[in-house]
Design a protein around this motif. Structure first.
Motif, PDB file in Angstrom:
ATOM      1  N   ALA A   1       0.810  -1.224   0.000  1.00  0.00           N
ATOM      2  CA  ALA A   1       0.000   0.000   0.000  1.00  0.00           C
ATOM      3  C   ALA A   1       0.839   1.269   0.000  1.00  0.00           C
ATOM      4  CB  ALA A   1      -0.976   0.003   1.168  1.00  0.00           C
ATOM      5  N   GLY A   2       2.037   1.201  -0.557  1.00  0.00           N
ATOM      6  CA  GLY A   2       2.892   2.384  -0.652  1.00  0.00           C
ATOM      7  C   GLY A   2       2.687   3.096  -1.970  1.00  0.00           C
ATOM      8  N   GLN A   3       3.168   4.309  -2.028  1.00  0.00           N
ATOM      9  CA  GLN A   3       3.094   5.092  -3.257  1.00  0.00           C
ATOM     10  C   GLN A   3       3.935   4.422  -4.333  1.00  0.00           C
ATOM     11  OE1 GLN A   3       2.913   9.420  -3.131  1.00  0.00           O
ATOM     12  NE2 GLN A   3       4.942   9.401  -4.063  1.00  0.00           N
ATOM     13  N   ILE A   4       3.354   4.169  -5.471  1.00  0.00           N
ATOM     14  CA  ILE A   4       4.078   3.527  -6.570  1.00  0.00           C
ATOM     15  C   ILE A   4       4.659   4.622  -7.448  1.00  0.00           C
ATOM     16  CG2 ILE A   4       3.929   1.988  -8.546  1.00  0.00           C
ATOM     17  CD1 ILE A   4       1.614   0.586  -7.006  1.00  0.00           C
ATOM     18  N   GLU A   5       5.980   4.640  -7.540  1.00  0.00           N
ATOM     19  CA  GLU A   5       6.678   5.733  -8.208  1.00  0.00           C
ATOM     20  C   GLU A   5       6.841   5.541  -9.713  1.00  0.00           C
ATOM     21  OE1 GLU A   5       7.412   8.531  -6.938  1.00  0.00           O
ATOM     22  OE2 GLU A   5       7.229   8.152  -4.802  1.00  0.00           O
ATOM     23  N   GLU A   6       7.031   4.303 -10.155  1.00  0.00           N
ATOM     24  CA  GLU A   6       7.294   4.113 -11.581  1.00  0.00           C
ATOM     25  C   GLU A   6       6.837   2.740 -12.031  1.00  0.00           C
ATOM     26  OE1 GLU A   6      10.716   5.175 -14.811  1.00  0.00           O
ATOM     27  OE2 GLU A   6      11.430   4.407 -12.889  1.00  0.00           O
ATOM     28  N   VAL A   7       6.328   2.689 -13.257  1.00  0.00           N
ATOM     29  CA  VAL A   7       5.974   1.438 -13.913  1.00  0.00           C
ATOM     30  C   VAL A   7       6.593   1.463 -15.302  1.00  0.00           C
ATOM     31  CG1 VAL A   7       3.737   2.351 -14.695  1.00  0.00           C
ATOM     32  CG2 VAL A   7       4.081  -0.111 -14.581  1.00  0.00           C
TER      33      VAL A   7
ATOM     34  N   GLN B   1       3.679  -7.653 -22.797  1.00  0.00           N
ATOM     35  CA  GLN B   1       3.162  -8.456 -21.692  1.00  0.00           C
ATOM     36  C   GLN B   1       3.863  -8.232 -20.359  1.00  0.00           C
ATOM     37  OE1 GLN B   1       0.433 -10.590 -21.975  1.00  0.00           O
ATOM     38  NE2 GLN B   1       0.268  -9.561 -23.954  1.00  0.00           N
ATOM     39  N   ASN B   2       5.157  -7.983 -20.404  1.00  0.00           N
ATOM     40  CA  ASN B   2       5.992  -7.993 -19.197  1.00  0.00           C
ATOM     41  C   ASN B   2       6.358  -6.603 -18.703  1.00  0.00           C
ATOM     42  OD1 ASN B   2       6.645 -10.981 -18.802  1.00  0.00           O
ATOM     43  ND2 ASN B   2       6.992 -10.643 -20.998  1.00  0.00           N
ATOM     44  N   GLY B   3       5.950  -6.317 -17.458  1.00  0.00           N
ATOM     45  CA  GLY B   3       6.227  -5.021 -16.863  1.00  0.00           C
ATOM     46  C   GLY B   3       6.663  -5.144 -15.417  1.00  0.00           C
ATOM     47  N   TRP B   4       7.222  -4.069 -14.911  1.00  0.00           N
ATOM     48  CA  TRP B   4       7.730  -3.983 -13.547  1.00  0.00           C
ATOM     49  C   TRP B   4       7.272  -2.677 -12.928  1.00  0.00           C
ATOM     50  CZ3 TRP B   4      11.300  -7.703 -11.651  1.00  0.00           C
ATOM     51  CH2 TRP B   4      11.800  -8.598 -12.594  1.00  0.00           C
ATOM     52  N   LEU B   5       7.140  -2.640 -11.596  1.00  0.00           N
ATOM     53  CA  LEU B   5       6.867  -1.394 -10.904  1.00  0.00           C
ATOM     54  C   LEU B   5       7.631  -1.372  -9.588  1.00  0.00           C
ATOM     55  CD1 LEU B   5       4.805  -1.989  -8.336  1.00  0.00           C
ATOM     56  CD2 LEU B   5       3.102  -1.992 -10.141  1.00  0.00           C
ATOM     57  N   ALA B   6       7.840  -0.148  -9.074  1.00  0.00           N
ATOM     58  CA  ALA B   6       8.543   0.027  -7.800  1.00  0.00           C
ATOM     59  C   ALA B   6       7.979   1.239  -7.079  1.00  0.00           C
ATOM     60  CB  ALA B   6      10.040   0.217  -8.041  1.00  0.00           C
ATOM     61  N   GLY B   7       8.048   1.184  -5.726  1.00  0.00           N
ATOM     62  CA  GLY B   7       7.532   2.296  -4.939  1.00  0.00           C
ATOM     63  C   GLY B   7       7.966   2.236  -3.492  1.00  0.00           C
TER      64      GLY B   7
END
Length: 199
Positions: free
Chosen positions: A43-49, A55-61
């Motif tokens: 439940a943190g702020q997601i900074e980048e996707v 098909q394939n993606g990543w996200l971080a936050g």
């Protein structure tokens, strides 16, 4: 309109991914007319996707939030980097290999789809706001008052000098190995010789 958008990515003219400030990952398949929402457990702020293909993606936050998708954002697989750092950026070159960068000058790398993460040593302790890899070897990371570069996949990160007006680098984008753009807080700087000079 949805509130709390933090980042987004357009996979096509109609398939859009949005991220929020409370761990939301939103998906629209009709150019933003309607949205479905998945909330990640951190439940943190997601900074980048980012996506490496259709098909394939990543996200971080924030709060150690890292996830990936293998179905164009329909579902997200939450990953455990082993730390609760606030991550500000992610760069991926494939469905299995990615880097995340964040507060305290941290960079982590995975080559197995996020099952395991290895911390890479950097010469800074300030926040890193952006990371960009051109391939498995050549990468850049930037943040508060620093620009870093690697040519060995992050085994060694070195400070880059010569970037005038360096304050905070919020985004780094390369169109090829020679042409890159550095979005600073008050300007955009670029290189056309692989980072040898900036203008």
């Amino acid at each position: 309109a949805l509130t709390g958008f933090r980042s987004g990515y357009a996979l096509s003219e109609t398939r859009l991914i949005g991220t929020g400030t409370q761990g939301q990952v939103m998906l629209s398949t009709d150019a933003g007319q309607t949205w479905s929402t998945e909330v990640l457990s951190a439940a943190g702020q997601i900074e980048e996707v980012v996506f490496v293909d259709a098909q394939n993606g990543w996200l971080a936050g924030a709060h150690g939030t890292v996830a990936r998708t293998t179905d164009a954002g329909s579902t997200w697989i939450e990953l455990d980097p082993g730390v609760m750092h606030d991550f500000n950026s992610v760069s991926a070159i494939s469905a299995s290999e990615a880097w995340i960068a964040g507060n305290g000058g941290v960079i982590f790398h995975t080559s197995d789809g996020g099952v395991t993460w290895t911390e890479q040593t950097t010469p800074v302790t300030t926040h890193l706001q952006s990371i960009e890899f051109l391939n498995a070897y050549d990468g850049w990371a930037g943040g508060q008052l620093h620009l870093l570069r690697t040519s060995d996949g992050g085994a060694a990160w070195t400070l880059v000098t010569g970037l005038a007006g360096l304050d905070v680098i919020y985004d780094i984008t390369f169109t090829d190995d020679q042409h890159g753009f550095f979005m600073l807080s008050r300007s955009v700087t670029r290189t056309n010789d692989g980072g040898a000079t900036f203008y």
